[in-house]
Design a protein around this motif. Structure first.
Motif, PDB file in Angstrom:
ATOM      1  N   ARG A 241       0.835  -1.215   0.000  1.00  0.00           N
ATOM      2  CA  ARG A 241       0.000   0.000   0.000  1.00  0.00           C
ATOM      3  C   ARG A 241       0.861   1.254   0.000  1.00  0.00           C
ATOM      4  NH1 ARG A 241      -2.762  -2.952   4.025  1.00  0.00           N
ATOM      5  NH2 ARG A 241      -1.904  -1.573   5.641  1.00  0.00           N
ATOM      6  N   GLU A 242       1.906   1.266   0.832  1.00  0.00           N
ATOM      7  CA  GLU A 242       2.761   2.454   0.923  1.00  0.00           C
ATOM      8  C   GLU A 242       3.466   2.727  -0.402  1.00  0.00           C
ATOM      9  OE1 GLU A 242       3.226   4.539   3.437  1.00  0.00           O
ATOM     10  OE2 GLU A 242       2.251   3.543   5.131  1.00  0.00           O
ATOM     11  N   ASP A 245       0.952   4.067  -2.970  1.00  0.00           N
ATOM     12  CA  ASP A 245       0.622   5.460  -2.695  1.00  0.00           C
ATOM     13  C   ASP A 245       1.766   6.388  -3.094  1.00  0.00           C
ATOM     14  OD1 ASP A 245      -1.799   4.684  -1.672  1.00  0.00           O
ATOM     15  OD2 ASP A 245      -1.197   4.844   0.442  1.00  0.00           O
TER      16      ASP A 245
END
Length: 312
Positions: A241-242, A245
């Motif tokens: 996810r990081e 993003d």
């Protein structure tokens, strides 16, 4: 016990390092620390004369076996780096191992001529090579520990294929259930607490287990996508996810057994080399060195796929 208690602060914090963000501190009283050190000392064979450690002091495992257990046993401690072979193996040697130390243990096999050697292992999955090392030298004895920063010692086993046996002061919170894999929820007087909170009655670990007897269990995997790299717990779903993003590119993390570290992970990037390099730069920015993957590679790479991590 009283003399050892007097040498310690009233409470000591140990941190679990997340993938990103601030670390989480778990607080233990000096009485809890000494109680666990005495448990560990009681698991060891008679005749330990010297301890060689590869474990860092800032981990609970290293703190106990480097600082407290040698004091209880009344034996000297030698600190070693994973690039250092075992020096002057002697009768009564106790080795405090981490996954990456096993290749040095293997290199030192021919020097173990003076009697039994005990290896205590924790922090991550036992590397595959450890089983081979143990069969090559009958004088090697294993004491493998299972637990977490939050719980301390939960279980122990003496061979890589054995079931785990609960530590004497630990119980499984739902021990009456024997209907297949489930989260490992335990009760223990040594459970740590967060600052400003009371000591919890129980704690649920990240591990899934099958209960095999009144005091035994078998690990079947993890309840989530966690990997332990040199004692650091990483949530690879959060890494995905990081990174997405940060760079706008969907990636996939794959966890696998590793001969050196016990377990590790790699990042697969869809697309060509330009996109892979973009993600690689983001990994260097986002993750500290100890948390980085073994490799970042294109998902259409011709490299052989890594072995998926099975039950520990």
């Amino acid at each position: 016990m009283a003399a050892l208690l007097d040498t310690l602060p009233a409470e000591v914090d140990f941190t679990t390092s997340g993938t990103t963000g601030p670390p989480v501190a778990w607080r233990r009283t000096r009485r809890q620390l000494v109680a666990e050190a005495e448990l560990l000392a009681g698991l060891l064979p008679d005749g330990v004369r010297v301890v060689t450690t590869y474990a860092p002091d800032h981990h609970l495992y290293g703190y106990l076996l480097n600082r407290l257990v040698p004091q209880i046993l009344g034996v000297p401690l030698r600190s070693a780096s994973v690039i250092d072979p075992l020096s002057d193996p002697t009768s009564g040697l106790l080795v405090v191992a981490v996954p990456s130390a096993w290749w040095q243990i293997e290199r030192s096999l021919s020097r173990f001529r003076h009697g039994p050697v005990t290896i205590v292992h924790s922090t991550a999955a036992l590397p595959r090579r450890a089983g081979e090392v143990l069969t090559r030298l009958p004088g090697l004895r294993l004491c493998e520990l299972h637990g977490s920063t939050e719980t301390g010692l939960v279980g122990v086993r003496r061979a890589p294929d054995d079931d785990w046996t609960l530590a004497e002061d630990v119980t499984i919170a739902d021990e009456d259930r024997h209907d297949g894999p489930r989260p490992l929820r335990v009760r223990s007087p040594r459970l740590a607490r967060r600052a400003g909170t009371a000591q919890p009655d129980e704690h649920t670990l990240d591990d899934a287990v099958i209960v095999t007897g009144p005091r035994t269990y078998r690990l079947t995997g993890r309840r989530n996508r966690l990997v332990k790299v040199d004692g650091h717990r990483l949530d690879v779903s959060r890494v995905e996810r990081e990174l997405e993003d940060l760079v706008g590119v969907p990636v996939a993390c794959r966890i696998f057994r590793d001969e050196l570290r016990g377990e590790w992970y790699e990042i697969l990037v869809p697309g060509g080399e330009h996109r892979r390099r973009h993600v690689l730069r983001a990994v260097s920015y986002l993750l500290p060195a100890a948390h980085r993957p073994r490799a970042v590679r294109s998902s259409h790479s011709s490299l052989q796929p890594a072995r998926e991590l099975g039950p520990c």
